[in-house]
Design a protein around this motif. Structure first.
Motif, PDB file in Angstrom:
ATOM      1  N   LEU A  16     -24.088  -7.586   5.571  1.00 41.72           N
ATOM      2  CA  LEU A  16     -24.520  -6.362   4.927  1.00 41.72           C
ATOM      3  C   LEU A  16     -25.401  -6.547   4.091  1.00 41.72           C
ATOM      4  CD1 LEU A  16     -20.710  -5.014   4.884  1.00 41.72           C
ATOM      5  CD2 LEU A  16     -22.417  -3.934   6.120  1.00 41.72           C
ATOM      6  N   GLU A  17     -25.399  -7.605   3.069  1.00 46.93           N
ATOM      7  CA  GLU A  17     -26.372  -7.641   2.079  1.00 46.93           C
ATOM      8  C   GLU A  17     -27.966  -8.099   2.806  1.00 46.93           C
ATOM      9  OE1 GLU A  17     -26.331 -10.053  -1.965  1.00 46.93           O
ATOM     10  OE2 GLU A  17     -26.032 -11.337  -0.137  1.00 46.93           O
ATOM     11  N   THR A  18     -27.906  -8.941   3.803  1.00 48.87           N
ATOM     12  CA  THR A  18     -29.245  -8.938   4.667  1.00 48.87           C
ATOM     13  C   THR A  18     -29.647  -7.928   5.246  1.00 48.87           C
ATOM     14  OG1 THR A  18     -28.511 -11.298   4.693  1.00 48.87           O
ATOM     15  CG2 THR A  18     -30.188 -10.498   5.927  1.00 48.87           C
ATOM     16  N   ALA A  19     -28.939  -7.230   5.818  1.00 44.23           N
ATOM     17  CA  ALA A  19     -29.074  -5.764   6.643  1.00 44.23           C
ATOM     18  C   ALA A  19     -29.779  -4.740   5.577  1.00 44.23           C
ATOM     19  CB  ALA A  19     -28.107  -5.427   7.503  1.00 44.23           C
ATOM     20  N   GLN A  22     -29.411   0.758   5.010  1.00 42.58           N
ATOM     21  CA  GLN A  22     -29.767   1.648   5.921  1.00 42.58           C
ATOM     22  C   GLN A  22     -29.513   1.093   7.294  1.00 42.58           C
ATOM     23  OE1 GLN A  22     -30.180   5.212   5.234  1.00 42.58           O
ATOM     24  NE2 GLN A  22     -29.334   4.327   3.052  1.00 42.58           N
ATOM     25  N   ALA A  23     -29.105   0.197   7.565  1.00 39.66           N
ATOM     26  CA  ALA A  23     -29.210  -0.723   8.933  1.00 39.66           C
ATOM     27  C   ALA A  23     -28.175  -0.063   9.863  1.00 39.66           C
ATOM     28  CB  ALA A  23     -29.024  -2.083   8.980  1.00 39.66           C
ATOM     29  N   PRO A  24     -28.304   0.032  11.178  1.00 38.25           N
ATOM     30  CA  PRO A  24     -27.399   0.811  12.110  1.00 38.25           C
ATOM     31  C   PRO A  24     -26.211  -0.290  12.405  1.00 38.25           C
ATOM     32  CG  PRO A  24     -29.319  -0.347  13.256  1.00 38.25           C
ATOM     33  CD  PRO A  24     -29.707  -0.360  11.841  1.00 38.25           C
ATOM     34  N   THR A  25     -25.089   0.282  12.869  1.00 37.63           N
ATOM     35  CA  THR A  25     -23.774  -0.592  13.106  1.00 37.63           C
ATOM     36  C   THR A  25     -23.504   0.071  14.382  1.00 37.63           C
ATOM     37  OG1 THR A  25     -22.327   0.894  12.152  1.00 37.63           O
ATOM     38  CG2 THR A  25     -23.478  -0.627  10.587  1.00 37.63           C
ATOM     39  N   LEU A  26     -22.472  -0.655  15.008  1.00 33.38           N
ATOM     40  CA  LEU A  26     -21.927  -0.064  16.274  1.00 33.38           C
ATOM     41  C   LEU A  26     -20.853   0.901  16.010  1.00 33.38           C
ATOM     42  CD1 LEU A  26     -21.031  -3.548  18.393  1.00 33.38           C
ATOM     43  CD2 LEU A  26     -23.256  -1.904  18.447  1.00 33.38           C
ATOM     44  N   TRP A  30     -22.076   5.738  11.379  1.00 32.22           N
ATOM     45  CA  TRP A  30     -22.451   4.866  10.299  1.00 32.22           C
ATOM     46  C   TRP A  30     -23.288   3.812  10.335  1.00 32.22           C
ATOM     47  CZ3 TRP A  30     -16.527   2.532   9.418  1.00 32.22           C
ATOM     48  CH2 TRP A  30     -15.865   3.760   9.027  1.00 32.22           C
ATOM     49  N   LEU A  31     -24.111   4.085   9.110  1.00 31.18           N
ATOM     50  CA  LEU A  31     -24.937   2.801   8.593  1.00 31.18           C
ATOM     51  C   LEU A  31     -24.200   1.900   7.752  1.00 31.18           C
ATOM     52  CD1 LEU A  31     -27.729   5.243   7.550  1.00 31.18           C
ATOM     53  CD2 LEU A  31     -27.609   4.097   9.651  1.00 31.18           C
ATOM     54  N   THR A  32     -24.847   0.904   7.586  1.00 25.51           N
ATOM     55  CA  THR A  32     -24.422  -0.059   6.866  1.00 25.51           C
ATOM     56  C   THR A  32     -23.605   0.052   5.530  1.00 25.51           C
ATOM     57  OG1 THR A  32     -26.631  -0.874   6.262  1.00 25.51           O
ATOM     58  CG2 THR A  32     -25.442  -2.471   7.872  1.00 25.51           C
ATOM     59  N   ASP A 110     -19.833  -5.621  14.587  1.00 21.92           N
ATOM     60  CA  ASP A 110     -20.542  -4.165  14.474  1.00 21.92           C
ATOM     61  C   ASP A 110     -21.983  -4.312  13.461  1.00 21.92           C
ATOM     62  OD1 ASP A 110     -18.450  -2.969  15.451  1.00 21.92           O
ATOM     63  OD2 ASP A 110     -17.427  -2.531  13.583  1.00 21.92           O
ATOM     64  N   VAL A 111     -22.089  -5.277  12.659  1.00 25.40           N
ATOM     65  CA  VAL A 111     -23.323  -5.375  12.066  1.00 25.40           C
ATOM     66  C   VAL A 111     -24.357  -6.057  13.073  1.00 25.40           C
ATOM     67  CG1 VAL A 111     -24.393  -6.114   9.897  1.00 25.40           C
ATOM     68  CG2 VAL A 111     -22.151  -5.156   9.760  1.00 25.40           C
ATOM     69  N   ARG A 112     -23.765  -7.288  13.310  1.00 30.41           N
ATOM     70  CA  ARG A 112     -24.795  -8.321  13.981  1.00 30.41           C
ATOM     71  C   ARG A 112     -25.216  -7.452  15.281  1.00 30.41           C
ATOM     72  NH1 ARG A 112     -22.903 -12.065  16.594  1.00 30.41           N
ATOM     73  NH2 ARG A 112     -24.648 -13.485  16.376  1.00 30.41           N
ATOM     74  N   ARG A 113     -24.212  -7.108  16.075  1.00 29.74           N
ATOM     75  CA  ARG A 113     -24.831  -6.483  17.610  1.00 29.74           C
ATOM     76  C   ARG A 113     -25.312  -5.168  17.604  1.00 29.74           C
ATOM     77  NH1 ARG A 113     -20.445  -9.283  21.805  1.00 29.74           N
ATOM     78  NH2 ARG A 113     -19.883 -11.292  20.328  1.00 29.74           N
TER      79      ARG A 113
END
Length: 211
Positions: A16-19, A22-26, A30-32, A110-113
């Motif tokens: 989450l910190e790296t993304a 405002q990054a997408p999730t599965l 929801w964004l990160t 959810d974050v990775r994919r």
């Protein structure tokens, strides 16, 4: 904290910190930032977290989620990383193991994919067995609303029936992938499906998998 739950917690916080916020999730819609707020509210606001399952509490959950999502993103990440407050039941190793291992694994994926360049993780056999154990116990709950019969099958032949009915679709994959499928992440799970083609299509599109 249990070994697996702690590992997945820290990995989720790092991702989450790296993304960034405002990054997408599965998780649809929801964004990160939203996902981070969800994790924090679940552990720190039991008065609102019940809205996930109890419809009358849903408006309160949405309000509290919005309040946490408005906090500085770095603060949310730190709250995830440091874990629940001192007197939370999540501090108990047995509860942490039971409640957080799957929760953090799924949200980590959810974050990775959701990223275009993701690749599958190498998971050790003990962790795979842990995830399978959780899936066996919850398969019928996760699959209770699907429109077809559903059997989850490991490559070694072991199965868990998620929903009785016809036609039957058999989904084959490693426990970690079957778990993601059963939690409604069908499009991101590395699995093979066998059965009636119309049933497979319905299963791939249903929003009734998961909790």
């Amino acid at each position: 904290m249990s070994t697996f739950a702690k590992r997945e917690r820290l990995l989720l916080a790092d991702l989450l910190e790296t993304a960034g916020p405002q990054a997408p999730t599965l998780c649809e819609g929801w964004l990160t930032r939203d996902l981070a707020a969800h994790v924090v509210v679940r552990e720190r606001r039991p008065d609102a977290a019940g809205g996930v399952l109890i419809k009358p509490l849903a408006p309160r959950l949405r309000k509290v989620m919005e309040e946490y999502a408005a906090k500085p993103y770095e603060e949310l990440i730190q709250l995830i990383r440091t874990g629940p407050p001192r007197f939370s039941p999540f501090q108990l190793k047995q509860i942490d193991e039971a409640a957080n291992t799957v929760e953090f694994y799924v949200h980590t994926e959810d974050v990775r994919r959701a990223q275009p360049d993701w690749t599958p993780r190498e998971l050790d056999p003990v962790f795979q067995e842990t995830l399978w154990s959780r899936l066996e116990r919850t398969a019928r709950l996760l699959g209770r609303g699907v429109p077809t019969g559903l059997v989850l099958r490991r490559p070694d032949g072991r199965t868990a029936v998620a929903h009785r009915g016809t036609p039957v679709v058999t989904v084959t994959g490693e426990p970690s992938e079957l778990l993601l499928f059963a939690f409604g992440r069908q499009s991101a799970a590395r699995v093979e499906t066998v059965g009636d083609q119309d049933a497979i299509t319905k299963l791939s599109e249903t929003k009734q998998l998961g909790i």
